[in-house]
Design a protein around this motif. Structure first.
Motif, short mmCIF file in Angstrom:
data_model
loop_
_atom_site.label_atom_id
_atom_site.label_comp_id
_atom_site.label_asym_id
_atom_site.label_seq_id
_atom_site.Cartn_x
_atom_site.Cartn_y
_atom_site.Cartn_z
N ALA A 1 0.87 -1.18 0.00
CA ALA A 1 0.00 0.00 0.00
C ALA A 1 0.91 1.23 0.00
O ALA A 1 1.70 1.40 -0.91
N SER A 2 0.87 2.05 1.03
CA SER A 2 1.71 3.24 1.00
C SER A 2 2.92 3.10 1.92
O SER A 2 3.70 4.02 2.05
N ALA A 3 3.06 1.95 2.58
CA ALA A 3 4.17 1.79 3.52
C ALA A 3 5.37 1.16 2.84
O ALA A 3 5.21 0.26 2.00
N GLN A 4 6.54 1.65 3.18
CA GLN A 4 7.76 1.08 2.62
C GLN A 4 8.20 -0.05 3.55
O GLN A 4 8.77 0.20 4.61
N ALA A 5 7.93 -1.30 3.15
CA ALA A 5 8.25 -2.44 4.02
C ALA A 5 9.74 -2.76 3.95
O ALA A 5 10.38 -3.06 4.95
N LEU A 6 10.30 -2.73 2.75
CA LEU A 6 11.74 -2.95 2.58
C LEU A 6 12.27 -1.82 1.71
O LEU A 6 11.62 -1.42 0.75
N ASP A 7 13.46 -1.35 2.03
CA ASP A 7 14.00 -0.24 1.27
C ASP A 7 15.45 -0.53 0.89
O ASP A 7 16.36 -0.33 1.67
N GLY A 8 15.64 -1.08 -0.30
CA GLY A 8 16.99 -1.29 -0.82
C GLY A 8 17.85 -2.24 0.01
O GLY A 8 18.92 -1.86 0.47
#
Lengths: 469, 271
Positions: A25-32
């Motif tokens: 949705a709008s949440a960044q669960a994993l980032d790079g």
């Protein structure tokens, strides 16, 4: 997240994750995430709850598709196309955006409910999607059936865990989503809001929401199997000690102080123009009303044309005049001003229309009486016109200044560094986006109480002062 | 030029300068819509005019159907909303009954409740009524507007009681009083509200998106959303053409109704 040292070398394929990201949705669960897991080893994934362990494992297992980056198994990229990225589904969702809502519901089911329930909902929705895409069923029938089935599963789950209620705790100082992502504003926020609405529906018991919110605000947030219990004013104490809440309160007050007087004054300043009579008056009134008429989707795009850093009209002018480029919505110092300008622009037209209408109903006899008494124009305005239109000229802007969320959302999403976050965005960011409904309760009550006190007190005060007869 | 016209000149300027500022986005949309996509990031007076953008955007969505749906929705709202809100506002303004202020405060609170929360309860209600995916479902939550009740009550309260008394002395019934005295006099406020209400319905996006799921029921904003969801190849020129197409009826209505605000002075009856 940390990975423990390898225990045992072997010849099984190694797993490499390259810049792996996933948005739910709008949440960044994993980032790079970049990590290499040597073949044949036991690797241990450690980290606090909610940091993305399961998401990473689901990506490696191929249960979900990454938003960015890739998973290499034995050096080969295993092709696992995301069903939502295929042309067929893209064409389908363009005509039928509700499927995206269903997808977000699915994401919520997977992340928030037990794995078992989440998987069952996944299966139901995926088979419905497959049926719709292959043409076995009409999209509407397929999604209706899936919706009913998923609702039934969720209802059964809620019945079983009735005492658990909404979960997750309040997290002060949650990092604000980055700014400068102008290109992806547009619809994204609207869809997030729909998804949020549905999440609230899954989380709240079907009680009247205001009552439920009031109850929630005085209870502790349930965690795991520990049910919610009466916590007194603990939630209020907690938000009061949160610096971002204090900042949002302050921003709201500043925003109100900037926009309410200026939009009222501007709307009232147009008064002489109404009595005046010259060509193009209708067109002029229409010009003030255009911000209300143009749909928000389009306004966001047109605004980019003006304010886009580097290429917008204002920036082109600045560069031409030698001031250099400026990102108005991306600077903490100017973001709230930018929002205020847009607010005033939209609201002045709106108030002017109502003000014009109110002005029309003031009896001519009062004007005549004032004229006989030798009243000047200014006195007439101050003593007769203004008091008579005051009750609804003053109450409306107060309500609007606090209610406004969509503009802030489309323009800055509360950023940068929470500088343009108003009270309502605070509730939205903390409560709806990561589904912390219980934690959003206390600020919601604060906002509604504030509005009720300010709005109704103001209304009663002005209403009493005017003698209509 | 006569003397009075000279007096009007500063007023004229004071009105038109902000008016142009306000209308700038619309003017910009107009410019973009009538010029080829190649000119969308640079302003050039000599750029060729074109109508192609309208053709492109018309072809991208079933706009004819969406226009019909939006018209049906607005007709429904305009047919029911004034009646309900006028009756309620009249009761709050001029009738004496128990708990009047309490009930009116509840109407005011309705103005303060966030629409995001209502979205969900409204969906539940529509689902229980079996109305999901109908135009009626899009309009139904809006037929009783707290804002309209508030606005009309304020207007009714400014109407001189003498007119009311005179009509009563003549033996007018309560409904007759409302219909013959109050309704004609609240026309400017009603029109102002109708304009805002219609704009809101015309541009409403979230609620129709939630409650409908077929082309047969969706209003105009869904047509616009097609331009906003297919990220890869949207052209601002086409988007602006679509925006103008969808907003044109509203702008026209605004232009026509504007005369009503300026002309209808309250003169009747009192000497």
């Amino acid at each position: 997240m940390e990975t423990a040292a390898p225990l045992r070398p072997a010849a099984a394929p190694k797993i490499t994750c390259r810049h792996l990201s996933r948005r739910i949705a709008s949440a960044q669960a994993l980032d790079g995430v970049d990590v290499t897991l040597p073949g044949g080893d036991f690797s241990v994934l450690l980290g606090p709850s909610g940091c993305g362990k399961s998401t990473l494992l689901r990506l490696i297992a191929g249960l979900d598709a990454p938003s960015d980056g890739q998973v290499l198994i034995g050096g080969r990229d295993v092709p696992r196309p995301d069903v939502w990225e295929t042309d067929v589904v893209k064409a389908y969702t363009a005509e039928f955006p509700q499927a995206l809502v269903a997808r977000d519901q699915l994401a919520h089911a997977v992340t928030e409910l037990s794995t078992f329930v989440g998987l069952r909902v996944t299966q139901v929705l995926n088979s419905a999607l497959a049926a719709a895409v292959t043409g076995q069923k009409s999209p509407k029938a397929a999604l209706d059936a899936a919706q009913a089935e998923a609702d039934a599963i969720l209802a059964a789950y809620r019945k079983q865990h009735r005492r658990l209620g909404p979960r997750r705790c309040f997290r002060p100082g949650r990092p604000c989503p980055g700014t400068g992502r102008h290109a992806e504003t547009r619809l994204d926020s609207s869809l997030a809001a729909v998804a949020a609405g549905f999440r609230v529906s899954a989380g709240l018991q079907p009680l009247y929401p205001a009552v439920q919110t009031l109850i929630d605000s005085f209870r502790t947030t349930p965690k795991g199997r520990r049910p919610s219990e009466f916590g007194g004013v603990a939630n209020y104490v907690r938000i009061l000690s949160d610096p971002i809440f204090a900042r949002a309160m302050w921003s709201s007050a500043v925003h109100a102080a900037r926009t309410i007087p200026s939009s009222i004054t501007l709307a009232l300043a147009m008064a002489p123009l109404v009595q005046a009579c010259f060509a193009g008056l209708a067109l002029m009134h229409m010009a003030f009303f255009t911000p209300t008429v143009l749909p928000l989707i389009a306004v966001a795009n047109i605004r980019l044309f003006f304010c886009g850093p580097g290429f917008g009209l204002i920036d082109q002018f600045r560069i031409w005049a030698g001031f250099g480029s400026a990102d108005y919505t991306g600077q903490p110092g100017s973001a709230l001003y930018a929002v205020a300008v847009v607010t005033v622009r939209k609201e002045t037209g709106l108030f002017m229309i109502f003000y014009l209408a109110a002005l029309r109903t003031i009896p001519q006899s009062l004007r005549d009486a004032a004229a006989i008494e030798g009243c000047g124009r200014r006195t007439l305005f101050r003593r007769v016109t203004l008091p008579l239109i005051m009750p609804f000229v003053s109450v409306n802007p107060t309500i609007y200044a606090f209610r406004l969320v969509d503009h802030v959302f489309v323009m800055t999403r509360g950023g940068p560094d929470n500088a343009s976050m108003l009270l309502r965005d605070y509730i939205f960011e903390n409560g709806f986006r990561p589904w912390d409904t219980a934690c959003a309760a206390a600020p919601t009550i604060v906002l509604v109480a504030l509005l009720t006190v300010v709005g109704i007190a103001q209304f009663l005060a002005t209403d009493r002062r005017v003698h209509y007869r | 030029m006569t003397g009075s016209q000279v007096d009007l000149l500063p007023m004229w300027a004071a009105g038109w300068v902000p008016a142009l500022l306000w209308a700038l986005p619309l003017l910009c949309a107009l410019w973009l819509a009538f010029h080829p996509a190649a000119y969308e990031t640079r302003f050039d007076l000599t750029a060729p005019l074109t109508r192609e953008n309208f053709a492109i955007s018309w072809g991208k969505a079933t706009f004819a159907r969406y226009f019909r749906n939006a018209t049906a929705l607005v007709t429904l709202i305009l047919a029911v909303q004034p009646v309900l809100c006028t009756l309620a506002a009249f009761a709050f303004a001029r009738l004496e009954f128990q708990a009047r202020m309490l009930l009116f405060s509840l109407v005011l609170v309705q103005l303060l409740v966030m629409p995001d929360i209502l979205l969900l309860m409204n969906y539940r209600s529509m689902f229980q009524l079996g109305l999901v995916d109908t135009i009626l479902a899009i309009g139904l939550p809006y037929v009783a507007s707290g804002f309209a009740i508030f606005l009309l009550r304020q207007t009714f309260r400014t109407i001189p009681k003498e007119l009311d008394d005179a009509a009563r002395v003549e033996g007018c019934s309560l409904m007759g009083l409302l219909w013959r005295v109050y309704v004609p006099l609240d026309r400017p406020a009603m029109l102002a509200f109708a304009l805002v209400s219609v704009s809101h319905q015309w541009n409403n996006f979230l609620w129709p998106l939630v409650v409908t799921n077929s082309v047969e029921t969706r209003p105009l904003t869904m047509g616009l959303s097609i331009f906003a969801t297919t990220d890869s190849d949207i052209e601002w020129a086409a988007l602006n053409a679509a925006t103008l197409m969808t907003s044109a009826p509203l702008l026209l209505a605004c232009l026509l109704l504007q005369r009503q605000f300026v002309q209808s002075f309250l003169r009747a009856g009192i000497k």
